[in-house]
Write an enzyme that holds these catalytic residues in place. Sequence first.
Site, PDB file in Angstrom:
ATOM      1  CG  ASP A 147     -30.346   2.643 -13.857  1.00  0.00           C
ATOM      2  OD1 ASP A 147     -30.772   3.784 -14.046  1.00  0.00           O
ATOM      3  OD2 ASP A 147     -29.754   2.299 -12.818  1.00  0.00           O
ATOM      4  NE  ARG A 155     -28.076  -0.802 -14.257  1.00  0.00           N
ATOM      5  CZ  ARG A 155     -26.995  -0.135 -14.611  1.00  0.00           C
ATOM      6  NH1 ARG A 155     -26.057  -0.720 -15.344  1.00  0.00           N
ATOM      7  NH2 ARG A 155     -26.812   1.122 -14.245  1.00  0.00           N
ATOM      8  NE  ARG A 216     -26.994   6.241 -20.038  1.00  0.00           N
ATOM      9  CZ  ARG A 216     -26.716   6.775 -18.836  1.00  0.00           C
ATOM     10  NH1 ARG A 216     -25.517   7.317 -18.604  1.00  0.00           N
ATOM     11  NH2 ARG A 216     -27.612   6.776 -17.886  1.00  0.00           N
ATOM     12  CE  LYS A 246     -31.509   7.165 -16.936  1.00  0.00           C
ATOM     13  NZ  LYS A 246     -31.149   5.937 -16.204  1.00  0.00           N
ATOM     14  CG  HIS A 259     -20.997   7.564 -13.117  1.00  0.00           C
ATOM     15  ND1 HIS A 259     -21.570   7.971 -14.298  1.00  0.00           N
ATOM     16  CD2 HIS A 259     -21.853   6.653 -12.582  1.00  0.00           C
ATOM     17  CE1 HIS A 259     -22.718   7.337 -14.473  1.00  0.00           C
ATOM     18  NE2 HIS A 259     -22.911   6.526 -13.448  1.00  0.00           N
ATOM     19  CG  ASP A 332     -27.889   9.818 -11.395  1.00  0.00           C
ATOM     20  OD1 ASP A 332     -28.013   8.593 -11.199  1.00  0.00           O
ATOM     21  OD2 ASP A 332     -27.327  10.284 -12.395  1.00  0.00           O
TER      22      ASP A 332
END
Length: 612
Positions: A147, A155, A216, A246, A259, A332
Amino acid sequence: MHHHRTSRGTSRRTLLIATATAAVAAATTAAAPTASPVASDSASTRDRLKRLISRMSLEEKVGQLFVMRVYGHSATEPDQADIDLNLKEMGVRTAAELVAKYHVGGIIYFAWAHNTRDPHQIADLSNGIQRAGLAQRTPLPLLISTDQEHGIVARVGKPATLVPGAMALGAGGSTRDARKAARIAGAELAAMGIVQNYAPVADVNVNPANPVIGVRSFGADPQAVAGMVAAQVKGYQGAGIAATSKHFPGHGDTKDDSHYALPTIHHTAEQWEQLDAPPFRAAVAAGIDSIMTAHIVVPALDPAKDPATLSRPILTGVLRERLGYDGVVVTDSLTMAGVRQKYGDDRVPVLALLAGCDQLLNPPDLPVAWNAVLKAVKDGEVSMSRLEESVLRILRLKAKLGLFRDPYVSHEGVDRTVGVRSHLAAADRIAEGTTTLLANTGGLLPLSLRTHNNVLVVGADPASPSGSTGPPTTVIAGAFTELGFNATALSTGITPTQAKIDEAVAAAKGKDVVVVGTYNVSATSPQRTLVSALAATGVPVVCLAIRNPYDIARLSGFAASVAAYSWTDVELRAAVRVIAGKIRPEGRLPVPIQRADDPAKVLYPVGYGLTY
């Protein structure tokens, strides 16, 4: 710029691997990456891949669907603590053992899994994983992913180039810059052996309270977001890696974080078509290689109220049939609560496959998930043709990316490409067009070295994104110092105590200006008290929103307000250059800012931004 795979060295290939893969390589050589996943798909390539699939065991086919995390900096010699975690979670010691046992089709890198220490190490890890893939009975390279959205989600950190994140690019308004940023980022990922990036975000952020998307997203205007998404798809894929839009069918209008919960999107079918669909349609038209699903319920698209990841009406009915998409669909992360609430971990991967997914990303328990899919195929719940349809899509993508020809990278390629001066300079230039000036009472800005030399920087210091050299207050003060100002930093935190507020007020004495870095200011945030207390000292206050631009609606007493959209170095340094007058503010709001006490009233509309 170095494009795809110039960084691959042959020095690391062993004769054994070269021999083992020669037949497969010959059978699957594809054209160089092109704009469309289908364009490189000659009938002969498909036939060869189908013959390859016919030689694969059932276990190998099932394995190709899974993209899994693995702990460690090395594919064969991770640290003992990482070996222990791998044993505990997957029953294997290393990435190489994970590939050998489960034949996984991909591996996802995380910083917290210790996969991304530095570019040479990442390249070596990628090579080790690919070596393991080609050492299998049926030699198969892997789709190594991460990601790397940039901005607040990255990352891979320095010395790789960190370009501005999505909402900053949205504020810049230049699709050319968005494409260039993705081209740079894609070339650097490719040099490290990362060939599938889970970006760009195609969600339209129409809800200021959205806790999981926010900056984002490129913004709140569906057409503007669509243009940015298409530009980044072309940039990433022009650099020879797979882009991933996404989170389908659109995660932009939610107040819940998938999440931890299962959000519901209450858009009608017509609203979905107008608000959420345009960026995904643009991604498909741009030839997007993969699309990631969302763990959200959209009753207008599926009255059964299953999360989209597990919804056949949404993934097959809407995405495949209505939008005409035939590329790879990746879930995801299956560790997220949003997909686990309604069904058990053994049912989720099977239902995702039946819904239309190809890649099953990061299940919480790989043995459970892998065996569940294996059993579903053996029992006939998932037909062999359905399984092979997904395997073919995955292998087509691997062929398109040139992985059957040569999946390896080299340190020389890393050194030629990652964090090179031209990339860093381009990132700075792009960031300079993103900073947005929202308020400038009495023409305080730009600050003059002659009248405002003594600068106090206070504010929130959230955990630094991968692209940061330190806490935001330190980075901001350092950027002022480089420009000749006398700047000092004082971290007051996201929830400053009264003692911290008093300390900041005392530190402001004798200063010419105070810059306050604000972070997601809520109605009850003590950051509001901090700004008011500093303003009461008579020292002019500049508020710098280091994440969501909505902070200004809840603050008062400041003389000037600036939005940076992220607290990575590249965006903070650009904001300081704007505040100091080294560059003019050019950013324009990509989202509206509403009144905190009356959301029906817009304080600052989309497109708003001052300059000097």
